[in-house]
Design a protein around this motif. Sequence first.
Motif, PDB file in Angstrom:
ATOM      1  N   TYR A 136       0.904  -1.208  -0.059  1.00 27.21           N
ATOM      2  CA  TYR A 136      -0.104  -0.068  -0.083  1.00 27.21           C
ATOM      3  C   TYR A 136       0.915   1.531   0.013  1.00 27.21           C
ATOM      4  CZ  TYR A 136      -3.763  -3.107   1.248  1.00 27.21           C
ATOM      5  OH  TYR A 136      -4.790  -4.085   1.407  1.00 27.21           O
ATOM      6  N   LEU A 137       0.574   2.283  -0.964  1.00 28.23           N
ATOM      7  CA  LEU A 137       1.630   3.328  -1.104  1.00 28.23           C
ATOM      8  C   LEU A 137       0.555   4.727  -0.932  1.00 28.23           C
ATOM      9  CD1 LEU A 137       3.572   2.052  -4.348  1.00 28.23           C
ATOM     10  CD2 LEU A 137       4.182   1.859  -1.888  1.00 28.23           C
ATOM     11  N   VAL A 138       1.033   5.464  -0.248  1.00 24.12           N
ATOM     12  CA  VAL A 138       0.500   6.680   0.078  1.00 24.12           C
ATOM     13  C   VAL A 138       1.432   7.842  -0.387  1.00 24.12           C
ATOM     14  CG1 VAL A 138      -0.707   8.430   1.523  1.00 24.12           C
ATOM     15  CG2 VAL A 138      -1.204   6.061   1.859  1.00 24.12           C
ATOM     16  N   ASP A 139       1.484   8.199  -1.642  1.00 23.09           N
ATOM     17  CA  ASP A 139       2.531   9.066  -2.148  1.00 23.09           C
ATOM     18  C   ASP A 139       1.863  10.681  -1.724  1.00 23.09           C
ATOM     19  OD1 ASP A 139       4.274  10.727  -3.644  1.00 23.09           O
ATOM     20  OD2 ASP A 139       3.764   9.666  -5.605  1.00 23.09           O
ATOM     21  N   LEU A 140       2.837  11.280  -0.910  1.00 24.20           N
ATOM     22  CA  LEU A 140       2.295  12.708  -0.621  1.00 24.20           C
ATOM     23  C   LEU A 140       3.006  13.658  -1.446  1.00 24.20           C
ATOM     24  CD1 LEU A 140       3.014  12.077   3.478  1.00 24.20           C
ATOM     25  CD2 LEU A 140       0.940  12.060   1.806  1.00 24.20           C
ATOM     26  N   GLY A 141       3.749  13.349  -2.589  1.00 24.13           N
ATOM     27  CA  GLY A 141       4.509  14.159  -3.367  1.00 24.13           C
ATOM     28  C   GLY A 141       5.364  15.077  -2.824  1.00 24.13           C
ATOM     29  N   GLY A 142       5.553  16.403  -3.475  1.00 21.50           N
ATOM     30  CA  GLY A 142       6.336  17.348  -2.703  1.00 21.50           C
ATOM     31  C   GLY A 142       7.809  17.095  -3.471  1.00 21.50           C
ATOM     32  N   ASP A 143       7.949  16.763  -4.237  1.00 14.87           N
ATOM     33  CA  ASP A 143       9.048  16.355  -5.225  1.00 14.87           C
ATOM     34  C   ASP A 143       9.470  17.512  -5.746  1.00 14.87           C
ATOM     35  OD1 ASP A 143      11.614  15.708  -6.314  1.00 14.87           O
ATOM     36  OD2 ASP A 143      11.013  13.828  -7.203  1.00 14.87           O
ATOM     37  N   VAL A 144      10.443  18.703  -5.375  1.00 13.56           N
ATOM     38  CA  VAL A 144      10.620  20.115  -5.893  1.00 13.56           C
ATOM     39  C   VAL A 144      11.562  19.578  -7.324  1.00 13.56           C
ATOM     40  CG1 VAL A 144      11.562  22.066  -5.694  1.00 13.56           C
ATOM     41  CG2 VAL A 144      10.382  21.317  -3.735  1.00 13.56           C
ATOM     42  N   ARG A 145      12.375  18.705  -7.085  1.00 11.92           N
ATOM     43  CA  ARG A 145      13.101  18.481  -8.318  1.00 11.92           C
ATOM     44  C   ARG A 145      12.729  17.934  -9.419  1.00 11.92           C
ATOM     45  NH1 ARG A 145      16.207  15.989  -3.952  1.00 11.92           N
ATOM     46  NH2 ARG A 145      17.717  16.966  -3.339  1.00 11.92           N
ATOM     47  N   ALA A 146      11.388  17.102  -9.367  1.00 13.31           N
ATOM     48  CA  ALA A 146      10.849  16.646 -10.476  1.00 13.31           C
ATOM     49  C   ALA A 146       9.806  17.702 -11.010  1.00 13.31           C
ATOM     50  CB  ALA A 146       9.988  15.612 -10.113  1.00 13.31           C
ATOM     51  N   ASN A 147       9.163  18.916  -9.893  1.00 14.48           N
ATOM     52  CA  ASN A 147       8.195  19.726 -10.288  1.00 14.48           C
ATOM     53  C   ASN A 147       8.702  21.070  -9.759  1.00 14.48           C
ATOM     54  OD1 ASN A 147       6.195  21.356 -11.121  1.00 14.48           O
ATOM     55  ND2 ASN A 147       4.597  20.042  -9.786  1.00 14.48           N
ATOM     56  N   PRO A 148       9.545  21.837 -10.569  1.00 17.68           N
ATOM     57  CA  PRO A 148      10.045  23.045  -9.992  1.00 17.68           C
ATOM     58  C   PRO A 148       8.913  24.078  -9.411  1.00 17.68           C
ATOM     59  CG  PRO A 148      11.158  22.463 -12.401  1.00 17.68           C
ATOM     60  CD  PRO A 148       9.866  21.562 -12.049  1.00 17.68           C
ATOM     61  N   LYS A 149       7.605  24.015 -10.113  1.00 21.45           N
ATOM     62  CA  LYS A 149       6.805  24.791  -9.744  1.00 21.45           C
ATOM     63  C   LYS A 149       6.333  24.728  -8.291  1.00 21.45           C
ATOM     64  CE  LYS A 149       4.456  24.932 -14.181  1.00 21.45           C
ATOM     65  NZ  LYS A 149       3.158  24.810 -15.005  1.00 21.45           N
ATOM     66  N   LEU A 150       6.906  23.544  -7.418  1.00 20.24           N
ATOM     67  CA  LEU A 150       6.601  23.427  -6.174  1.00 20.24           C
ATOM     68  C   LEU A 150       7.772  23.874  -5.331  1.00 20.24           C
ATOM     69  CD1 LEU A 150       5.524  19.452  -6.127  1.00 20.24           C
ATOM     70  CD2 LEU A 150       4.012  21.472  -6.443  1.00 20.24           C
ATOM     71  N   SER A 151       7.409  24.383  -3.911  1.00 16.73           N
ATOM     72  CA  SER A 151       8.099  24.947  -3.037  1.00 16.73           C
ATOM     73  C   SER A 151       8.300  23.983  -1.872  1.00 16.73           C
ATOM     74  CB  SER A 151       7.511  26.234  -2.370  1.00 16.73           C
ATOM     75  OG  SER A 151       8.402  26.625  -1.218  1.00 16.73           O
ATOM     76  N   GLY A 152       9.349  23.626  -1.600  1.00 19.55           N
ATOM     77  CA  GLY A 152       9.583  22.534  -0.406  1.00 19.55           C
ATOM     78  C   GLY A 152       9.027  22.881   0.947  1.00 19.55           C
ATOM     79  N   THR A 153       9.133  24.403   1.215  1.00 20.34           N
ATOM     80  CA  THR A 153       8.694  24.847   2.557  1.00 20.34           C
ATOM     81  C   THR A 153       7.032  24.862   2.466  1.00 20.34           C
ATOM     82  OG1 THR A 153       8.867  26.992   1.843  1.00 20.34           O
ATOM     83  CG2 THR A 153      10.732  26.143   2.925  1.00 20.34           C
ATOM     84  N   LYS A 154       6.707  24.985   1.169  1.00 23.19           N
ATOM     85  CA  LYS A 154       4.962  25.058   1.087  1.00 23.19           C
ATOM     86  C   LYS A 154       4.383  23.919   0.832  1.00 23.19           C
ATOM     87  CE  LYS A 154       1.531  27.728  -1.214  1.00 23.19           C
ATOM     88  NZ  LYS A 154       1.279  28.866  -2.224  1.00 23.19           N
ATOM     89  N   HIS A 155       4.886  23.163  -0.016  1.00 27.76           N
ATOM     90  CA  HIS A 155       4.251  21.780  -0.410  1.00 27.76           C
ATOM     91  C   HIS A 155       4.792  20.629  -0.008  1.00 27.76           C
ATOM     92  CE1 HIS A 155       3.532  25.001  -3.802  1.00 27.76           C
ATOM     93  NE2 HIS A 155       2.416  24.274  -3.779  1.00 27.76           N
ATOM     94  N   ASN A 156       5.935  20.449   0.715  1.00 25.82           N
ATOM     95  CA  ASN A 156       6.444  19.121   1.355  1.00 25.82           C
ATOM     96  C   ASN A 156       6.172  19.105   2.699  1.00 25.82           C
ATOM     97  OD1 ASN A 156       8.506  17.199   2.326  1.00 25.82           O
ATOM     98  ND2 ASN A 156       9.050  17.059   0.049  1.00 25.82           N
ATOM     99  N   VAL A 157       5.679  17.739   3.108  1.00 21.56           N
ATOM    100  CA  VAL A 157       5.333  17.740   4.434  1.00 21.56           C
ATOM    101  C   VAL A 157       6.501  18.121   5.509  1.00 21.56           C
ATOM    102  CG1 VAL A 157       3.284  16.112   4.182  1.00 21.56           C
ATOM    103  CG2 VAL A 157       5.676  15.272   4.250  1.00 21.56           C
ATOM    104  N   PHE A 158       7.696  17.628   4.989  1.00 15.95           N
ATOM    105  CA  PHE A 158       8.922  17.899   5.734  1.00 15.95           C
ATOM    106  C   PHE A 158       9.773  18.985   5.360  1.00 15.95           C
ATOM    107  CE2 PHE A 158       8.777  13.034   6.493  1.00 15.95           C
ATOM    108  CZ  PHE A 158       8.401  13.136   7.341  1.00 15.95           C
TER     109      PHE A 158
END
Length: 609
Positions: A136-158
């Motif tokens: 069972y996999l729960v993908d929380l995303g937040g991979d800034v390297r794969a999607n430069p539109k994301l922000s680690g501090t905003k979109h990543n749980v860690f």
Amino acid sequence: MDTLDNVGFQKTRRNQLGFNFGLGFENAQRIQRQNEREISVIIGNPPYNAKQKNENDNNKNRKYPDVDRRIKDTYLSVNKSQKTAIYDPYVRFIRWATDRLADKGILCFITNSSFIHKDNFRGFRKVVADEFSDIYLVDLGGDVRANPKLSGTKHNVFGIQAGVAIAFFVKQPQRKGQQARIHYASRPPIEVATDKLTFLHETKFKNVDFDRIKPDAKGNWLGQTDNDWKNLIPLVSKVTKATKNMAGEDALFKQFAPGYMSGRDEWVVDFNNAQLTEKAKLFAKVYHEHTSGSKEFDTEIKWSETLKSKLASGDKMIHVEEQKIRTLYRPYVSSFLHNSEILIDRIGAFNMFGIGPAYIGFSGIGSSKPFQTLASVSMMSYDCLEKTQCIPVHYYNKNGDKQPNITAWGLAQFRKHYGAASISGEDIFHYAYAVLYDPHYRAAYAQNLKQDFPRLPFYPDFGAWATAGRQLLALHLNYEKIQLLPGLGTYTPAPPHPRRARGQNPPQSRRRGRHYFLQRGGIAQRYSDRCLALPPRQPLGLGMGARPVQGAHAQGPHHPRPLRHIPLRRPRRGRGRPTGPRLHRQRRNYANRGCASRPVAPAAGGLSE
């Protein structure tokens, strides 16, 4: 004691820790009792960092011989992937926990999500599908390297750049020997971290909307394709490159190589030939001050594991001033390269290709960006496109003889399909370049191009595609020499600030950000002494700030966008309006910025602040 060291109590005491290392009698008994018990649940959040960013940090991951051997015998035995990534600490913990878990149990880890998405984890995915009954996999995303539109501090749980996932690996004895049932759920790509944490806090496991995944033959869980990719002609393959006879060929071209990976671009690449020579001399001086048995390394230069191995082998830097060539460092960005086997960690097979033949460069397997390709006659950097791979039109064998790179198998395939014995290897080279630029081809096989080397279809009218490829190749190889279209011109940027020309930063008061550097010949001048000046667009009657569009276009090619009018400062309390030298100095500063000293009326009907 370290968890990964505990692969069996007897071996641990005898070969690694022992009593003299601080493992007291009570702790030894505790570990022995633990090893004798069956464990049915293992939960953890192991670290995940495949390698240190800089060898000078001297902070490598520890090696665990027993666990690493198990990884080699399992995950790497199925798929010969990039070893650095597969020895990531979190993979080591999964391997250890899988062996430690009883025949019936659950393994739950919060880890990097790379094992779900990356191609170099195909072997890992195949093995865990054999070892477990349900995943069972729960993908929380937040991979800034794969999607430069994301922000680690905003979109990543860690708040980090790596994607995060929660994985549940379940063992059930009654399903032993069967392929695992894989269940996958993911959060929206742009969902912020607070919403993800709310989802985890409020959602029960039974209410998670999982999708069933059926892996393909290559071990892909996501990004699977259903097209005729397997029926196309491989452009290159590792089998064809390694084969010694024509019977083993199964691709169009025999030789290909990745772009060079220096490990220290700031030392081996420069737009100024003289500066590159000085850097190489300094590097050689510091390098030769060390001996093959050195344990301490001067951090004035950038070390790597490869460079330390060369030092241990006694390799020396010679002919420092004679090893500079041109390189395509980035698309359409040519610079000087110090072509030294000491300075460059991995040159690849470029020295076999020689200087002069045209290369087709394309983005390699596992690229996060859309597929790219570009031709060059200079050595290409591995990061020129992304994980750049290069195919030459010809190469040189060990005896120095020039050899066509087209294989006999590939030439026969094209001549047979089109019924034309006059087709040559260069014609196929040009045909391939045209097809790789076809937008319909890129759209139809976008996912395949991320997972495999390119393959070519047989398009109708081979001659037309080969001609188009030849013309496109000539355009890209000679982009600095082509005749400009009507309405276009060139200009030479202004000289840089004297302090910047000496390698120093200008005074803080003279730094104007992007406009200043472009005005003073910064980025544009470094890349070329001839810049393209686009014709001014027709004004639309809009005003920007207190400055009309007409005034913006009148500023010339140095300004990518107009500068707003900066009004005179208001007089300070107790002091009158600036006059004399003060007024002259302020107006002179505003004029240097390209601004008027007085507000300019906006155009008729335009918008103004």
